[in-house]
Structure formats: structure tokens, C-alpha cells
Design a protein around this motif. Sequence first.
Motif, PDB file in Angstrom:
ATOM      1  N   ALA A   1       0.858  -1.267   0.051  1.00  0.00           N
ATOM      2  CA  ALA A   1       0.012  -0.083   0.096  1.00  0.00           C
ATOM      3  C   ALA A   1       1.037   1.158  -0.074  1.00  0.00           C
TER       4      ALA A   1
ATOM      5  N   GLN B   1      -0.300   5.465  12.112  1.00  0.00           N
ATOM      6  CA  GLN B   1      -0.038   3.986  12.526  1.00  0.00           C
ATOM      7  C   GLN B   1       1.442   3.997  12.412  1.00  0.00           C
ATOM      8  N   ALA B   2       2.034   4.308  11.322  1.00  0.00           N
ATOM      9  CA  ALA B   2       3.751   4.185  11.176  1.00  0.00           C
ATOM     10  C   ALA B   2       4.294   4.926  12.359  1.00  0.00           C
TER      11      ALA B   2
ATOM     12  N   GLN C   1       0.770  -6.792   5.777  1.00  0.00           N
ATOM     13  CA  GLN C   1      -0.356  -6.494   5.062  1.00  0.00           C
ATOM     14  C   GLN C   1       0.050  -6.818   3.671  1.00  0.00           C
TER      15      GLN C   1
ATOM     16  N   ALA D   1       8.023   0.264  11.498  1.00  0.00           N
ATOM     17  CA  ALA D   1       6.774   0.260  10.767  1.00  0.00           C
ATOM     18  C   ALA D   1       6.768  -0.589   9.628  1.00  0.00           C
TER      19      ALA D   1
ATOM     20  N   PRO E   1       2.011   4.686   1.592  1.00  0.00           N
ATOM     21  CA  PRO E   1       1.299   5.079   2.840  1.00  0.00           C
ATOM     22  C   PRO E   1       1.236   6.580   2.715  1.00  0.00           C
ATOM     23  N   ASP E   2       0.206   6.900   1.784  1.00  0.00           N
ATOM     24  CA  ASP E   2      -0.071   8.438   1.786  1.00  0.00           C
ATOM     25  C   ASP E   2      -1.331   8.668   2.625  1.00  0.00           C
ATOM     26  N   ASP E   3      -2.173   7.880   3.114  1.00  0.00           N
ATOM     27  CA  ASP E   3      -3.136   8.239   3.632  1.00  0.00           C
ATOM     28  C   ASP E   3      -3.137   8.402   5.198  1.00  0.00           C
TER      29      ASP E   3
ATOM     30  N   SER F   1      -2.632   5.595   7.804  1.00  0.00           N
ATOM     31  CA  SER F   1      -1.593   4.669   7.691  1.00  0.00           C
ATOM     32  C   SER F   1      -0.374   5.510   8.150  1.00  0.00           C
ATOM     33  N   GLN F   2      -0.196   6.760   7.910  1.00  0.00           N
ATOM     34  CA  GLN F   2       0.911   7.594   8.238  1.00  0.00           C
ATOM     35  C   GLN F   2       0.861   7.675  10.017  1.00  0.00           C
TER      36      GLN F   2
ATOM     37  N   LEU G   1       4.111  -3.173  10.230  1.00  0.00           N
ATOM     38  CA  LEU G   1       2.820  -3.007   9.488  1.00  0.00           C
ATOM     39  C   LEU G   1       2.748  -3.355   7.930  1.00  0.00           C
ATOM     40  N   ALA G   2       3.647  -2.659   7.189  1.00  0.00           N
ATOM     41  CA  ALA G   2       3.345  -3.087   5.760  1.00  0.00           C
ATOM     42  C   ALA G   2       3.610  -4.448   5.155  1.00  0.00           C
TER      43      ALA G   2
END
Length: 662
Positions: free
Chosen positions: A582, A592-593, A611, A603, A584-586, A589-590, A607-608
Motif C-alpha cells: 500500500a 499508524q507508522a 499487510q 513500521a 502510505p499516503d493516507d 497509515s501515516q 505494519l507494511a
Amino acid sequence: MLSDKTKTEIQRLYRTLGGQSPGFRPRKGQQQLIAEVAKTLGGEYHRQQRLLMAEAGTGVGKSLGYLIGALPVARHHKRKVVVATATVALQEQLIKKDIHQLVKAGLKVEARLLKGRQRYCCLHKLQSTASAADLFNGADLYQKLLHSYATGKWDGDRDSWPKVIPQEQWRNLESDRLSCSGAGHRDCPYWKVRDKPEQVDLWVVNHHVLLTDLAQGGGTLLPAPDNTFYIIDEAHHLAESARSFLEQHSRLLADKDWLTRLPGWLDELQGFVKKDSLVGPSMVVQDTAQELAGGQQSVYQWLGRQRFFDEPQYRFPEGKLPEWLKHVAEDQHAAAQKLNGKLQQVLALIDSDSTPKLLPLQEQLLTAMEGAERLQKLWGALAADQTIPWAKWLERTDKDIILSAAPIEVANELKYKLWEPCAGAVLVSATLQSHQGFSHAARELGLGKMEGCQYKVLPSPFDYPNQGRLVIPAMKTDPSDSAFTDELAEVLPQWLPADEASLVLFASYWQMEAVVKKLEGRLPIAPLVQGRENRQAMLDAHALRVKNGQGSILFGTGALAEGLDLKGELLTNLIITKLPFAVPDDPVSQAQAEYIEAKGGNAFMSLALPQVARRLVQAAGRLLRSETDHGTIVLLDRRLVTRRYGAQLLNALPPFRREITR
């Protein structure tokens, strides 16, 4: 504990089902799923925490498995069962196919499908609209709908009408909280579905309906959690569904607009309804609406003057608002809470006075109350200093500023509202594991520290090494290189034979379109491209080509990487152009990281990578849909070979026969 009687009923049901279904073959994975569901819900593993997370791959037959395992146990314990899915399509498959099969096999169960209120028509609105049909676009449609409902040929469910009902026409009919008050509307479709709930053994809902019930305390739309066994199908979507459900927004000027008009609606109301008891609450509503509208305007003007908010989207780091905005958020939250309460009081006072002339005004006030609830939640979230920060951000449009807030974690929300109070729960999906096993999904869903939770992987019946092969060819460029798009256009023709049924999955829409343009006239058959016609028409055209003995090529993005069921010769060649990371521009997500890194974590790894592992397995799952399917997966992303994490992703995939160019 499971009684002998319950065990016998489960065994008899499975045998009868097999005898009635042509081509039925006992599947080890399905039998294990039945047993694990029954033992978990029967309390054999843990008497209080009856929880199971089960990964059941394609071909296991998970729907029948969890139904056979859960329903006899629920009857023995006098519990209800709620099955929650991510899609309407699976809801309807359960009701029309799976549960129907079990009833034919002798299972006594009263099952109902319950969708969100807006999927049903309001009978009062339908009658009014049909009687004034000449005033509305689609007059004939409304009269046909009314006649079909009155004669029992239609049940009032938007999805069950033979043709798609356009949204602009459905908007005049859909149920809402005012029309679904229940008073005098017991013949309405939504109330018919919810009538006599004590007689229902099994409710089939979607994740949103489940979350709505839990948000209201549980036991409002569905049975009480402490009397319910929950089956969460497509459970890999539940965390995202919960985050989306809890996300709140306000268009500052648009909300200011209806708040400014609200006092006038109250003046109009008092002209219709002569009640002294209405005067006090109406005055409070008018004053509070003006206060809220002023706050919306102030925030808009203040944000417009801040130079550091000049970007189209700005996220507040660590979810911390500037001090001035935090104080305003506290005031706005208090005002919205007061407005919401007083509007509820006003609507309750005029309910008995409802007349056709008053109905439009009541609907305006109901919409205002829902707006006040939304503002109460948004400003409350913006004002709060949460232990786990929320993502908080703004977006600029040409005419407005949108303020938003969303939780970055929903584990505690699910734990305290669902897993702890419920009688038992089973979470099932084809992709619950990542390269970390179940740990990522368990942590994300709030099950990580619940000692009674069981984790099971049910074996697929597929012979992966003999049914499919995984090819990773040599590539000149890395997917992060701008030249990768050109190389895709260069190499794809050699992996798209003229006589095969192919699906090419892209990680982004823009890259797909760029490659399609470069490939024009170079492929043996013109590809069917996602987005150029509706999905079903594209799939029908693909099936027709294959039926006629031609090759066919589908081009798509993530929308075709999940839930697409092309059995047999409909898909023999799957190409995954790029690992589905994904972007990570939303803001969520930012955030969360940012939170993971602030705690000293990584992160990317936390996370990434989990997913992308899940998405990759979902995409690869398009190839084999039955035990007789066969084909090839071509992965054009060399990071599976060149990066340290590549081996972890490869090991997350089913054990296809591998052909990797080193």
C-alpha cells in the motif's frame, strides 16, 4: 463440553449432506473446521473465552464447515448465532445456498438475513412517492415497486429487485431512523425482517450491521452478545471495517450551513405543533445551533490563516492539535452533545403528531440530529488525549475544509465490546496469517492477550505442487524504478499466450493504464480492462471468449485480487506485476507508522510487511479454485529474490512448484 447427542447430530448432518450432494467429497480441512468450531463453542478448550481464529484456504468449504460446527452446539446451549460477512454477496450465498442445503439435510433452523436499514425501502415513502408519481423521475418504477411489494413478488430489499435501482431514485424510498420508528409501520420491509426476533436461531449480517449493534451496546439490532455465538467470516477485513466505522468527518462550512438553517426549521415546527412542552427544548436547540455554527465558522477562518496548513492535506503529528483548536474542539463537543440531546427530545415530543404535512420537517430534524451525533463524535475525538492517538487531519477543497479523525487501532474496541462479553466467537478467513503467523491478526483484532483463543490452520485439499507453478523470471529493473512500467510493457506479451485465459494484476490503476496504452496492438487479443465497463459485463465477456475456445486477457487492480472466482479453464495464467504494497499516503497509515516508530518499533516489519503478505496470498488465491484447476502464476517483482524480506513473503504463499531465475 460437547454432549454425545450434539456430536451425533453433527455427524449425522455431515453424512446426510454428503449423500444429498452430487460430487460431494469429504475434505479433511472441512472436517477439522467442523470439529474445532464445535469444540471451541462447546467450551472444551476454555469455559469462559470460547474463541477460535481459523485460517481455511480456498477449497476447504468453510461456510458449511462453520455452520455445521456451530448450529447444533448453539441449540444445545440455547444460544443464538450471528454470522457477519464483509460482503452482501456472501450474505446472500449463505442464505440461498449453504443454509438451504443444511435445511434439506434435516437441520431445523430459522435463519434471517439482515442488511443495513438503507438497503430496504420504507413502505410509507413508497406509497407517498407512487401516489405522487408524476412529480418524480422514474414514476413507472415506483408504481411497479409498490405493486410488486403489495402482491408479495418483491420483499422491499433493494438488492432483490431484478434490475439495479439508480441511487437518485432509491433515495426517495430508503428507510431511515424516522421512517423506521416502528409505530404504524410493521408492514415495512425492515420491520418485517426484525419481527419476532426470539424465533430466529441464525442472523446473517455484514460487518457494518454487527458494528452498529455493538456501538449501541449490543442486543439492539441483534441478540445480546452474552447469548450469542458469533461467526466472523472474511475476518481479515474486520479491523479495517471497524476503523472505517469509527472514522468521523465534518465539512466545516457545509455543517455550518444546516446549523444556520436549523432555527428556522424549529420556528416552522412550532407553527404546526402547538405544544407548550416544545417551547423550552426548541429554544435550546436554536441557541445551541447558532453556537455550533459560529464555532464551525471560526475554525474555518482560523485554519485558513495558518501558513503551515497550505497543503491540500495536513495531518496533525501524533494526533496533537494546536492549543487554540483543542479548546474550540472541547466547546464544540459540549455544544453538539447538548444539541443532539435536545433534538431527540423535540422529535419524541412531535412523534404522536406526525402527519403527511409534518413528515418532511421531521425528516429535516432527523437529519440534523444525525449531524449533531456526528459532530459530537468528531469534536469529542479531536478534543480527547487518547492513550493510543487517533489520526487527526484536514483536507482542503475548493470551497471547504474537511476535518477528520479515525482510530489507528481498534483492538481494545473489539476486545471490550465483542470478544469479552460474547458467549463465543469464531473468526475465519482464507488469509488470517502473514509471514508472522497469526500474531499480526491477533494483535490487530484484540485477541492477542486472550488466553482462551485457539489458532488453527485447516489444510487445503489442493495439490499445489502438481496443480500450479510459480514463476519468477529475470527482470532488468526494480519496481521502484520509473523504467519498470516500460519493462512491464516489454515483457508481458511473452507471458500472455493467445490460447489461455489470463488475469494480469497491477498494484496501481495509473500503471495499468500506462501499460495498456503501450501494449496497444501488440497482444494476441485485446485485453478486457477494469474500469472501462462494469465488472460483471467484463467477466461475462471473458467467459464467452473462453467458452468459444479463444484466449482471453483480463487487466485489473486490487479490486480483482480478492473475491474473484474464475474456476477451471476461466483462469489458467495469473500474472502479478508488482508486490501489492500500500502507498502510505493516507493519514491513518501515516499515523499508524508514526506510532509504531515512536514506541521503538519498525513500521515496515510490523505494519507494511504483514499487510502485503496477506494481499499477495489473496492475489495468488485467484488461480486455483477447485481440486481440478491448474495453471501458472508469474510474479514479475524481483524483490522476492533480491530483498531480505522476500523469503518471508515466498514462504507465506502456498507450496506451488517454483521456477525462479536466479
